[in-house]
Design a protein around this motif. Structure first.
Motif, PDB file in Angstrom:
ATOM      1  N   ALA A 160       0.866  -1.182   0.000  1.00 29.88           N
ATOM      2  CA  ALA A 160       0.000   0.000   0.000  1.00 29.88           C
ATOM      3  C   ALA A 160       0.904   1.234   0.000  1.00 29.88           C
ATOM      4  CB  ALA A 160      -0.901   0.002   1.224  1.00 29.88           C
ATOM      5  N   MET A 161       0.626   2.151  -0.917  1.00 31.19           N
ATOM      6  CA  MET A 161       1.403   3.379  -1.036  1.00 31.19           C
ATOM      7  C   MET A 161       0.544   4.542  -0.556  1.00 31.19           C
ATOM      8  SD  MET A 161       3.390   4.888  -4.367  1.00 31.19           S
ATOM      9  CE  MET A 161       1.937   5.445  -5.223  1.00 31.19           C
ATOM     10  N   SER A 162       1.120   5.392   0.332  1.00 33.36           N
ATOM     11  CA  SER A 162       0.347   6.515   0.871  1.00 33.36           C
ATOM     12  C   SER A 162       1.237   7.747   1.034  1.00 33.36           C
ATOM     13  CB  SER A 162      -0.279   6.138   2.214  1.00 33.36           C
ATOM     14  OG  SER A 162       0.727   5.844   3.159  1.00 33.36           O
ATOM     15  N   LYS A 163       0.560   8.878   1.179  1.00 37.26           N
ATOM     16  CA  LYS A 163       1.233  10.146   1.479  1.00 37.26           C
ATOM     17  C   LYS A 163       0.346  10.895   2.468  1.00 37.26           C
ATOM     18  CE  LYS A 163       3.796  13.963  -0.305  1.00 37.26           C
ATOM     19  NZ  LYS A 163       5.039  13.865   0.429  1.00 37.26           N
ATOM     20  N   PHE A 164       0.943  11.346   3.562  1.00 32.54           N
ATOM     21  CA  PHE A 164       0.201  12.024   4.627  1.00 32.54           C
ATOM     22  C   PHE A 164      -0.965  11.159   5.126  1.00 32.54           C
ATOM     23  CE2 PHE A 164       1.690  15.721   1.978  1.00 32.54           C
ATOM     24  CZ  PHE A 164       2.771  16.046   2.798  1.00 32.54           C
ATOM     25  N   GLY A 165      -0.784   9.838   5.111  1.00 34.05           N
ATOM     26  CA  GLY A 165      -1.816   8.925   5.581  1.00 34.05           C
ATOM     27  C   GLY A 165      -2.935   8.663   4.591  1.00 34.05           C
ATOM     28  N   VAL A 166      -2.868   9.275   3.408  1.00 33.49           N
ATOM     29  CA  VAL A 166      -3.889   9.080   2.376  1.00 33.49           C
ATOM     30  C   VAL A 166      -3.378   8.032   1.393  1.00 33.49           C
ATOM     31  CG1 VAL A 166      -5.168  10.166   0.490  1.00 33.49           C
ATOM     32  CG2 VAL A 166      -4.714  11.440   2.599  1.00 33.49           C
ATOM     33  N   ARG A 167      -4.140   6.977   1.210  1.00 35.09           N
ATOM     34  CA  ARG A 167      -3.743   5.897   0.307  1.00 35.09           C
ATOM     35  C   ARG A 167      -3.777   6.389  -1.140  1.00 35.09           C
ATOM     36  NH1 ARG A 167      -4.973   0.175   1.777  1.00 35.09           N
ATOM     37  NH2 ARG A 167      -3.945  -1.068   0.194  1.00 35.09           N
ATOM     38  N   LEU A 168      -2.642   6.232  -1.833  1.00 39.75           N
ATOM     39  CA  LEU A 168      -2.532   6.656  -3.230  1.00 39.75           C
ATOM     40  C   LEU A 168      -2.802   5.508  -4.189  1.00 39.75           C
ATOM     41  CD1 LEU A 168       0.742   8.755  -2.928  1.00 39.75           C
ATOM     42  CD2 LEU A 168      -1.624   9.581  -2.848  1.00 39.75           C
ATOM     43  N   GLY A 169      -2.468   4.297  -3.758  1.00 42.30           N
ATOM     44  CA  GLY A 169      -2.644   3.134  -4.617  1.00 42.30           C
ATOM     45  C   GLY A 169      -1.931   1.932  -4.042  1.00 42.30           C
ATOM     46  N   ASP A 170      -1.846   0.873  -4.850  1.00 39.99           N
ATOM     47  CA  ASP A 170      -1.229  -0.375  -4.423  1.00 39.99           C
ATOM     48  C   ASP A 170      -0.288  -0.889  -5.500  1.00 39.99           C
ATOM     49  OD1 ASP A 170      -2.685  -1.008  -1.884  1.00 39.99           O
ATOM     50  OD2 ASP A 170      -4.404  -0.924  -3.237  1.00 39.99           O
ATOM     51  N   VAL A 171       0.733  -1.583  -5.049  1.00 38.73           N
ATOM     52  CA  VAL A 171       1.619  -2.318  -5.944  1.00 38.73           C
ATOM     53  C   VAL A 171       1.405  -3.792  -5.641  1.00 38.73           C
ATOM     54  CG1 VAL A 171       4.006  -2.788  -6.596  1.00 38.73           C
ATOM     55  CG2 VAL A 171       3.309  -0.452  -6.002  1.00 38.73           C
ATOM     56  N   THR A 172       1.125  -4.570  -6.674  1.00 37.56           N
ATOM     57  CA  THR A 172       0.942  -6.013  -6.530  1.00 37.56           C
ATOM     58  C   THR A 172       1.985  -6.698  -7.390  1.00 37.56           C
ATOM     59  OG1 THR A 172      -1.433  -5.657  -6.243  1.00 37.56           O
ATOM     60  CG2 THR A 172      -0.714  -7.902  -6.731  1.00 37.56           C
ATOM     61  N   LEU A 173       2.709  -7.662  -6.784  1.00 38.48           N
ATOM     62  CA  LEU A 173       3.791  -8.357  -7.472  1.00 38.48           C
ATOM     63  C   LEU A 173       3.722  -9.848  -7.233  1.00 38.48           C
ATOM     64  CD1 LEU A 173       6.914  -6.310  -6.344  1.00 38.48           C
ATOM     65  CD2 LEU A 173       6.450  -6.891  -8.678  1.00 38.48           C
ATOM     66  N   SER A 174       4.190 -10.601  -8.191  1.00 42.56           N
ATOM     67  CA  SER A 174       4.416 -12.030  -7.985  1.00 42.56           C
ATOM     68  C   SER A 174       5.886 -12.299  -8.303  1.00 42.56           C
ATOM     69  CB  SER A 174       3.492 -12.880  -8.861  1.00 42.56           C
ATOM     70  OG  SER A 174       3.622 -12.499 -10.207  1.00 42.56           O
ATOM     71  N   PHE A 175       6.577 -12.925  -7.350  1.00 44.14           N
ATOM     72  CA  PHE A 175       7.990 -13.285  -7.510  1.00 44.14           C
ATOM     73  C   PHE A 175       8.087 -14.747  -7.883  1.00 44.14           C
ATOM     74  CE2 PHE A 175       8.166  -9.888  -4.281  1.00 44.14           C
ATOM     75  CZ  PHE A 175       9.133  -9.069  -4.804  1.00 44.14           C
ATOM     76  N   PHE A 176       9.020 -15.068  -8.779  1.00 42.17           N
ATOM     77  CA  PHE A 176       9.296 -16.455  -9.163  1.00 42.17           C
ATOM     78  C   PHE A 176      10.797 -16.674  -9.071  1.00 42.17           C
ATOM     79  CE2 PHE A 176       5.428 -15.192 -11.279  1.00 42.17           C
ATOM     80  CZ  PHE A 176       4.576 -16.256 -10.979  1.00 42.17           C
ATOM     81  N   LYS A 177      11.187 -17.569  -8.192  1.00 42.60           N
ATOM     82  CA  LYS A 177      12.605 -17.882  -8.043  1.00 42.60           C
ATOM     83  C   LYS A 177      13.009 -18.858  -9.141  1.00 42.60           C
ATOM     84  CE  LYS A 177      16.036 -19.215  -4.698  1.00 42.60           C
ATOM     85  NZ  LYS A 177      16.372 -19.150  -3.317  1.00 42.60           N
ATOM     86  N   ARG A 178      14.071 -18.510  -9.872  1.00 40.06           N
ATOM     87  CA  ARG A 178      14.553 -19.399 -10.930  1.00 40.06           C
ATOM     88  C   ARG A 178      15.161 -20.649 -10.310  1.00 40.06           C
ATOM     89  NH1 ARG A 178      17.601 -15.279 -15.131  1.00 40.06           N
ATOM     90  NH2 ARG A 178      15.816 -13.908 -15.480  1.00 40.06           N
ATOM     91  N   LYS A 179      15.003 -21.756 -11.013  1.00 39.61           N
ATOM     92  CA  LYS A 179      15.629 -23.002 -10.564  1.00 39.61           C
ATOM     93  C   LYS A 179      17.128 -22.884 -10.719  1.00 39.61           C
ATOM     94  CE  LYS A 179      11.751 -26.008 -11.457  1.00 39.61           C
ATOM     95  NZ  LYS A 179      11.285 -27.235 -12.084  1.00 39.61           N
ATOM     96  N   ALA A 180      17.827 -23.433  -9.741  1.00 40.50           N
ATOM     97  CA  ALA A 180      19.296 -23.372  -9.774  1.00 40.50           C
ATOM     98  C   ALA A 180      19.878 -24.256 -10.845  1.00 40.50           C
ATOM     99  CB  ALA A 180      19.857 -23.771  -8.414  1.00 40.50           C
TER     100      ALA A 180
END
Length: 180
Positions: A160-180
């Protein structure tokens, strides 16, 4: 007497409403599996796919990230290379330090001060202030960043991204670890 009962009921209702506004703590996830070990998961190369959504939920920007991560004892480097849907690129290099009780501190060039985080169970909560370029100027925004390990290769992230306590938006991510 009736007034006192009404005031008591109102006070009880206010307490219940405030309790409903409480936010989760990372330790609420202590029993969740699989257990996240930040130094193990963020070691090697990872790919991430994400979106930034505004307050209404509209996708403002899509992006991909390639992360090269390494640890030397309690000191870690997470080197992130972003590619955005508009063709722009960005790089952020996190320097993390593992501390006691699953806590971490981190720094990056565009982070104001230190980021503070803690892992527990399958979760990691990370809080920091980021200097963000917007329309030719730089603004400081706060991030409340939550990551959840799904299995040994996949982690989901919502910030959650905010400024002065006001929510500006969200970042949603999916991480995938590469196989060694």
């Amino acid at each position: 007497m009736q007034r006192r009962t009404w005031i008591s009921a109102l006070a009880l209702g206010a307490l219940v409403a405030l309790g409903g506004c409480s936010t989760p703590k990372v330790t609420d996830y202590a029993a969740q599996r699989p257990v996240l070990d930040m130094r193990e998961y963020f070691n090697g190369t990872l790919d991430a796919y994400g979106v930034f959504t505004d307050r209404s939920g509209a996708v403002v920007k899509r992006f991909t990230v390639v992360m090269d991560c390494s640890w030397n004892g309690n000191e870690g480097v997470l080197d992130e290379a972003f590619t955005y849907s508009d063709g722009t690129h960005q790089r952020r290099v996190w320097r993390l330090t593992a501390q006691a009780d699953g806590r971490f501190v981190g720094r990056a060039d565009d982070v104001v001060g230190q980021a503070q985080g803690q892992q527990s169970g399958n979760a990691f909560q990370w809080a920091y202030t980021l200097s963000l370029p917007v329309d030719g100027r730089v603004i400081e925004v706060q991030f409340d960043d939550w990551m959840y390990l799904m299995d040994e290769r996949v982690m989901l992230n919502r910030a959650a991204m905010s400024k002065f306590g006001v929510r500006l938006g969200d970042v949603t991510l999916s991480f995938f670890k590469r196989k060694a």
